[in-house]
Design an enzyme around this catalytic site. Sequence first.
Site, PDB file in Angstrom:
ATOM      1  N   LYS A  42       0.810  -1.176   0.000  1.00  0.00           N
ATOM      2  CA  LYS A  42       0.000   0.000   0.000  1.00  0.00           C
ATOM      3  C   LYS A  42       0.866   1.256   0.000  1.00  0.00           C
ATOM      4  CE  LYS A  42      -3.578  -2.317   2.665  1.00  0.00           C
ATOM      5  NZ  LYS A  42      -4.216  -2.466   3.963  1.00  0.00           N
ATOM      6  N   GLY A  43       2.092   1.120   0.412  1.00  0.00           N
ATOM      7  CA  GLY A  43       2.949   2.269   0.648  1.00  0.00           C
ATOM      8  C   GLY A  43       3.219   3.168  -0.530  1.00  0.00           C
ATOM      9  N   GLU A  97       7.985   1.824  -6.298  1.00  0.00           N
ATOM     10  CA  GLU A  97       8.164   1.476  -4.889  1.00  0.00           C
ATOM     11  C   GLU A  97       8.265   2.726  -4.036  1.00  0.00           C
ATOM     12  OE1 GLU A  97       7.976  -0.704  -2.749  1.00  0.00           O
ATOM     13  OE2 GLU A  97       8.835  -2.609  -3.296  1.00  0.00           O
ATOM     14  N   ASP A 101      14.636  -1.115   1.003  1.00  0.00           N
ATOM     15  CA  ASP A 101      15.380  -1.353   2.240  1.00  0.00           C
ATOM     16  C   ASP A 101      16.378  -2.479   1.964  1.00  0.00           C
ATOM     17  OD1 ASP A 101      15.873  -2.349   5.027  1.00  0.00           O
ATOM     18  OD2 ASP A 101      14.429  -0.798   5.521  1.00  0.00           O
ATOM     19  N   LYS A 129      17.403   3.076   1.078  1.00  0.00           N
ATOM     20  CA  LYS A 129      18.310   2.896   2.216  1.00  0.00           C
ATOM     21  C   LYS A 129      19.444   1.978   1.762  1.00  0.00           C
ATOM     22  CE  LYS A 129      14.926   3.111   5.983  1.00  0.00           C
ATOM     23  NZ  LYS A 129      14.397   2.331   7.118  1.00  0.00           N
ATOM     24  N   PHE A 150      13.634   4.245  10.786  1.00  0.00           N
ATOM     25  CA  PHE A 150      12.279   3.815  10.454  1.00  0.00           C
ATOM     26  C   PHE A 150      11.463   5.062  10.183  1.00  0.00           C
ATOM     27  CE2 PHE A 150       8.068   2.155  10.637  1.00  0.00           C
ATOM     28  CZ  PHE A 150       8.205   0.873  10.148  1.00  0.00           C
ATOM     29  N   ARG A 163       0.299   6.968   7.347  1.00  0.00           N
ATOM     30  CA  ARG A 163       0.406   7.082   5.887  1.00  0.00           C
ATOM     31  C   ARG A 163      -0.019   8.460   5.380  1.00  0.00           C
ATOM     32  NH1 ARG A 163       1.291   2.034   3.612  1.00  0.00           N
ATOM     33  NH2 ARG A 163       0.363   0.270   4.700  1.00  0.00           N
TER      34      ARG A 163
END
Length: 178
Positions: A42-43, A97, A101, A129, A150, A163
């Site tokens: 969902k990001g 995306e 990470d 990252k 984070f 979000r």
Amino acid sequence: MSKKVDGILVPSDEIQEICQRLGAEITRDYQGQEILLICILKGAVVFMADLMREIKVPCEIDFMAVQSYTGTKTSGVVRIIKDLDLDIAGRHVLIVEDIIDSGLTLSHLIGLLKTRNPASLKIVACFDKPERRRAKLDIDYIGKAIPDEFIVGYGLDYEGQYRNLPDVSILCGTGEED
């Protein structure tokens, strides 16, 4: 343990500049072609919505949902929660995306999508990252490299929350060492 947002890492105006820059690069590289943007749910949905308005070549969109995280920890297992609706064979595909990470989930996803015979397969990520990378990936378009923190906001979440924040901020109190 309570969680709190601790300072803005990437303000919303900088995020919009990232989207404009990436949109211009993608437009330049795909002149005369149509692309299929695959949003990783969902990001990445907020990023894709902003990015696709900056892309000036014909494009379609589709969505995939994959899961490998619980809270702030990776499970090590990649699960396809929602697969694509469109056939990607012979199409120019751009995976969208929110953040890269370790790269393990994306590496798995790339392997899967390559079996579906796209004409080309590239990656655009809003945030990266690089110091956390555990899988070798060639990322074609990177918005911004960020430190190993984070983060939440701009589509990025912690257990479904945060979000909707317009900026990207560091989340404290996630149970990890601060």
